[in-house]
Design a protein around this motif. Structure first.
Motif, mmCIF file in Angstrom:
data_model
loop_
_atom_site.group_PDB
_atom_site.id
_atom_site.type_symbol
_atom_site.label_atom_id
_atom_site.label_comp_id
_atom_site.label_asym_id
_atom_site.label_seq_id
_atom_site.Cartn_x
_atom_site.Cartn_y
_atom_site.Cartn_z
ATOM 1 N N GLU A 7 44.896 -7.100 -1.049
ATOM 2 C CA GLU A 7 44.376 -8.450 -0.841
ATOM 3 C C GLU A 7 42.858 -8.446 -0.869
ATOM 4 O OE1 GLU A 7 45.561 -11.831 0.078
ATOM 5 O OE2 GLU A 7 47.041 -10.988 -1.285
ATOM 6 N N ARG A 8 42.257 -7.462 -0.250
ATOM 7 C CA ARG A 8 40.802 -7.387 -0.231
ATOM 8 C C ARG A 8 40.248 -7.130 -1.630
ATOM 9 N NH1 ARG A 8 38.463 -2.926 3.637
ATOM 10 N NH2 ARG A 8 39.695 -4.181 5.091
ATOM 11 N N SER A 9 40.975 -6.351 -2.435
ATOM 12 C CA SER A 9 40.492 -5.998 -3.771
ATOM 13 C C SER A 9 40.677 -7.127 -4.780
ATOM 14 C CB SER A 9 41.217 -4.750 -4.279
ATOM 15 O OG SER A 9 40.945 -3.628 -3.473
ATOM 16 N N LEU A 10 41.789 -7.853 -4.687
ATOM 17 C CA LEU A 10 42.168 -8.772 -5.765
ATOM 18 C C LEU A 10 42.047 -10.256 -5.423
ATOM 19 C CD1 LEU A 10 45.325 -7.037 -7.296
ATOM 20 C CD2 LEU A 10 42.933 -6.842 -7.990
ATOM 21 N N ARG A 11 42.105 -10.593 -4.161
ATOM 22 C CA ARG A 11 42.081 -12.010 -3.809
ATOM 23 C C ARG A 11 40.732 -12.629 -4.161
ATOM 24 N NH1 ARG A 11 42.765 -12.922 2.320
ATOM 25 N NH2 ARG A 11 40.671 -12.025 2.212
ATOM 26 N N PHE A 12 40.765 -13.841 -4.698
ATOM 27 C CA PHE A 12 39.526 -14.572 -4.971
ATOM 28 C C PHE A 12 39.793 -16.052 -4.834
ATOM 29 C CE2 PHE A 12 41.725 -14.513 -8.994
ATOM 30 C CZ PHE A 12 41.397 -15.704 -9.608
ATOM 31 N N ASP A 13 38.735 -16.816 -4.714
ATOM 32 C CA ASP A 13 38.844 -18.261 -4.559
ATOM 33 C C ASP A 13 39.029 -18.895 -5.932
ATOM 34 O OD1 ASP A 13 38.183 -21.066 -4.247
ATOM 35 O OD2 ASP A 13 37.298 -20.532 -2.308
ATOM 36 N N PRO A 14 40.023 -19.769 -6.114
ATOM 37 C CA PRO A 14 40.219 -20.413 -7.420
ATOM 38 C C PRO A 14 38.984 -21.139 -7.930
ATOM 39 C CG PRO A 14 42.115 -20.800 -6.003
ATOM 40 C CD PRO A 14 41.070 -20.143 -5.145
ATOM 41 N N ARG A 15 38.066 -21.503 -7.035
ATOM 42 C CA ARG A 15 36.846 -22.176 -7.476
ATOM 43 C C ARG A 15 35.911 -21.246 -8.249
ATOM 44 N NH1 ARG A 15 35.911 -25.029 -1.700
ATOM 45 N NH2 ARG A 15 36.966 -23.082 -1.123
ATOM 46 N N GLU A 16 36.226 -19.957 -8.259
ATOM 47 C CA GLU A 16 35.434 -19.010 -9.046
ATOM 48 C C GLU A 16 35.860 -18.986 -10.520
ATOM 49 O OE1 GLU A 16 35.735 -15.142 -7.247
ATOM 50 O OE2 GLU A 16 35.581 -15.987 -5.226
ATOM 51 N N GLN A 17 36.968 -19.597 -10.869
ATOM 52 C CA GLN A 17 37.486 -19.533 -12.230
ATOM 53 C C GLN A 17 36.517 -20.135 -13.248
ATOM 54 O OE1 GLN A 17 39.951 -17.825 -13.172
ATOM 55 N NE2 GLN A 17 41.850 -18.197 -12.049
ATOM 56 N N PRO A 18 36.518 -19.602 -14.487
ATOM 57 C CA PRO A 18 37.361 -18.514 -14.998
ATOM 58 C C PRO A 18 36.848 -17.136 -14.583
ATOM 59 C CG PRO A 18 35.947 -19.337 -16.741
ATOM 60 C CD PRO A 18 35.715 -20.234 -15.562
ATOM 61 N N VAL A 19 37.783 -16.293 -14.121
ATOM 62 C CA VAL A 19 37.461 -14.947 -13.657
ATOM 63 C C VAL A 19 38.370 -13.943 -14.341
ATOM 64 C CG1 VAL A 19 37.225 -13.416 -11.667
ATOM 65 C CG2 VAL A 19 36.818 -15.853 -11.383
ATOM 66 N N ALA A 20 37.794 -12.828 -14.774
ATOM 67 C CA ALA A 20 38.543 -11.725 -15.357
ATOM 68 C C ALA A 20 38.472 -10.525 -14.422
ATOM 69 C CB ALA A 20 37.983 -11.349 -16.728
ATOM 70 N N LEU A 21 39.560 -9.777 -14.357
ATOM 71 C CA LEU A 21 39.633 -8.575 -13.536
ATOM 72 C C LEU A 21 39.342 -7.357 -14.402
ATOM 73 C CD1 LEU A 21 40.553 -6.930 -10.987
ATOM 74 C CD2 LEU A 21 42.874 -7.038 -11.941
ATOM 75 N N GLN A 22 38.390 -6.536 -13.961
ATOM 76 C CA GLN A 22 38.194 -5.251 -14.639
ATOM 77 C C GLN A 22 38.762 -4.135 -13.787
ATOM 78 O OE1 GLN A 22 34.488 -2.806 -15.133
ATOM 79 N NE2 GLN A 22 34.761 -3.306 -17.308
ATOM 80 N N VAL A 23 39.551 -3.277 -14.408
ATOM 81 C CA VAL A 23 40.195 -2.180 -13.707
ATOM 82 C C VAL A 23 39.753 -0.862 -14.317
ATOM 83 C CG1 VAL A 23 42.255 -2.290 -15.175
ATOM 84 C CG2 VAL A 23 42.419 -1.270 -12.902
ATOM 85 N N GLY A 24 39.652 0.158 -13.482
ATOM 86 C CA GLY A 24 39.336 1.500 -13.948
ATOM 87 C C GLY A 24 40.494 2.429 -13.647
ATOM 88 N N GLY A 25 41.058 3.034 -14.674
ATOM 89 C CA GLY A 25 42.179 3.940 -14.476
ATOM 90 C C GLY A 25 42.637 4.517 -15.796
ATOM 91 N N ALA A 26 43.543 5.486 -15.718
ATOM 92 C CA ALA A 26 44.025 6.139 -16.939
ATOM 93 C C ALA A 26 45.513 6.429 -16.898
ATOM 94 C CB ALA A 26 43.243 7.438 -17.174
ATOM 95 N N ASP A 27 46.216 5.905 -15.904
ATOM 96 C CA ASP A 27 47.653 6.123 -15.790
ATOM 97 C C ASP A 27 48.396 4.926 -16.360
ATOM 98 O OD1 ASP A 27 50.223 7.173 -14.815
ATOM 99 O OD2 ASP A 27 50.058 5.548 -13.348
ATOM 100 N N PRO A 28 49.135 5.090 -17.456
ATOM 101 C CA PRO A 28 49.776 3.921 -18.091
ATOM 102 C C PRO A 28 50.695 3.144 -17.161
ATOM 103 C CG PRO A 28 49.781 5.784 -19.593
ATOM 104 C CD PRO A 28 49.304 6.307 -18.270
ATOM 105 N N SER A 29 51.530 3.838 -16.386
ATOM 106 C CA SER A 29 52.462 3.109 -15.524
ATOM 107 C C SER A 29 51.722 2.367 -14.425
ATOM 108 C CB SER A 29 53.500 4.060 -14.928
ATOM 109 O OG SER A 29 52.878 5.035 -14.107
ATOM 110 N N GLY A 30 50.683 2.991 -13.862
ATOM 111 C CA GLY A 30 49.889 2.306 -12.841
ATOM 112 C C GLY A 30 49.143 1.121 -13.400
ATOM 113 N N LEU A 31 48.598 1.260 -14.609
ATOM 114 C CA LEU A 31 47.889 0.143 -15.236
ATOM 115 C C LEU A 31 48.842 -0.994 -15.576
ATOM 116 C CD1 LEU A 31 45.450 2.202 -17.464
ATOM 117 C CD2 LEU A 31 44.797 0.682 -15.587
#
Length: 375
Positions: free
Chosen positions: A107-131
């Protein structure tokens, strides 16, 4: 917001939270049992389709102008303030490590206020199943896009085997992107660089983009610098390797089927518009957005051709931002964290130094504004 809108938003949030919990359980169990990625993705899509969550149809993401994901910069405090300056510029989160999404306080990592839209999430990782799992969460939380970081040169990212090092393994990166694409209806995009250490040929970038595009990525954000992992610090990699905008243009001409966004060293809206006029799909501004945010008050009109109702003065923007600041301070957030995105607001103005001192010496936005007017 009227009561019906509030009820609808609350109902959707509750339903989405339930689906997120179920998605996490399915993905965790499937990974432990070594279930194939495609089977995980198919089952998660079926769960989403059968859920009671029905998000409104989203318009296509307009990437003509965006603000780059920046660590310790583009958090929710920054995005909320930027929305007072531009309604249409695409904003990104900081890069969020995959582990924080799968195992941390999500929740702390992903939650955001809809008033921030449009918003894109950037993720860092290399595990296909986790991504793949993260892609499902990005949609459930309401993001407009999920972006895979293939350009960050930090030491911790390198040790984790993601970021810029993904450019060394196009086939594996393609596997990661394919897993994400199969588990979300959102656009899956990639942010990369033009080269890595001695691998700076056109063929190196072309091969990387070609492999990842075949996996389903249609939008590439290209930082027009190579990353030099040997001999330069992560900070130096943001400015020392020379910019090569021509390389990005060559890629765009070779791949007219792809949306190519240029990034790196862009300081102004005039420069961004020049790249658009030259046929690129968009321009991404990084540090200049943090250092000189007020310029974005002209972005909606100059880039998107829209006259938005925005505060006409810096003080007006700050007063419009004050209720948000008061609310997060009441929730226990330190003022210095909320104030950091505001430091550059008066950049190149006579009051710049006074404003920086006001933020440093006060503990509320109202007090800082009072400091400015008490000359």
């Amino acid at each position: 917001m009227n009561s019906q809108d509030a009820y609808t938003r609350l109902s959707t949030t509750i339903a989405a939270s339930a689906i997120i919990t179920r998605l996490r359980g399915v993905a965790h169990t499937a990974r432990a049992a070594q279930v194939p990625i495609r089977a995980i993705a198919a089952h998660c899509r079926k769960m989403m389709a059968e859920s009671t969550v029905r998000s409104p149809a989203l318009a296509a993401v307009d990437r003509r102008l965006s603000v780059a994901p920046m660590m310790q910069r583009t958090d929710s405090h920054f995005r909320r303030f930027m929305r007072l300056l531009t309604r249409h510029t695409l904003l990104y989160t900081e890069m969020i490590p995959l582990g924080a999404i799968l195992e941390g306080p999500r929740e702390r990592s992903l939650r955001f206020d809809p008033r921030e839209q449009p918003v894109a999430l950037q993720v860092g990782g290399a595990d296909p199943s986790g991504l793949a799992e993260a892609a499902g969460y990005s949609e459930a939380y309401g993001y407009r896009e999920i972006n895979l970081n293939c350009g960050c040169p930090s030491h911790s990212v390198q040790h984790g085997g993601f970021g810029i090092v993904l450019m060394r393994t196009p086939a594996h990166t393609a596997e990661c992107v394919r897993a994400m694409v199969e588990n979300t209806s959102l656009p899956v995009t990639v942010k990369a660089r033009i080269g890595l250490d001695a691998q700076r040929s056109d063929a190196f970038l072309d091969d990387f983009v070609g492999a990842v595009a075949e996996a389903g990525c249609k939008t590439f954000i290209i930082h027009a610098r190579s990353a030099w992992l040997k001999g330069l610090s992560p900070k130096q990699n943001r400015s020392v390797p020379p910019l090569d905008y021509a390389r990005v243009h060559r890629l765009a001409r070779k791949r007219p089927d792809l949306d190519i966004i240029i990034n790196g060293g862009i300081r102004s809206l005039a420069e961004a518009n020049q790249f658009l006029a030259q046929g690129l799909g968009g321009a991404m501004i990084g540090r200049a957005a943090w250092e000189h945010p007020w310029q974005f008050t002209e972005a909606d009109q100059r880039v998107f051709g829209v006259d938005s109702s925005l505060p006409p003065t810096r003080e007006g923007a700050l007063r419009a931002h004050a209720p948000y600041v008061d609310r997060v301070l009441a929730d226990g957030e330190p003022f210095h964290r909320v104030a950091r995105p505001l430091v550059g607001l008066y950049r190149d103005q006579p009051k710049a130094r006074r404003w920086r001192r006001a933020l440093a010496e006060t503990r509320t936005l109202d007090d800082a504004l009072g400091h400015m007017t008490a000359a």
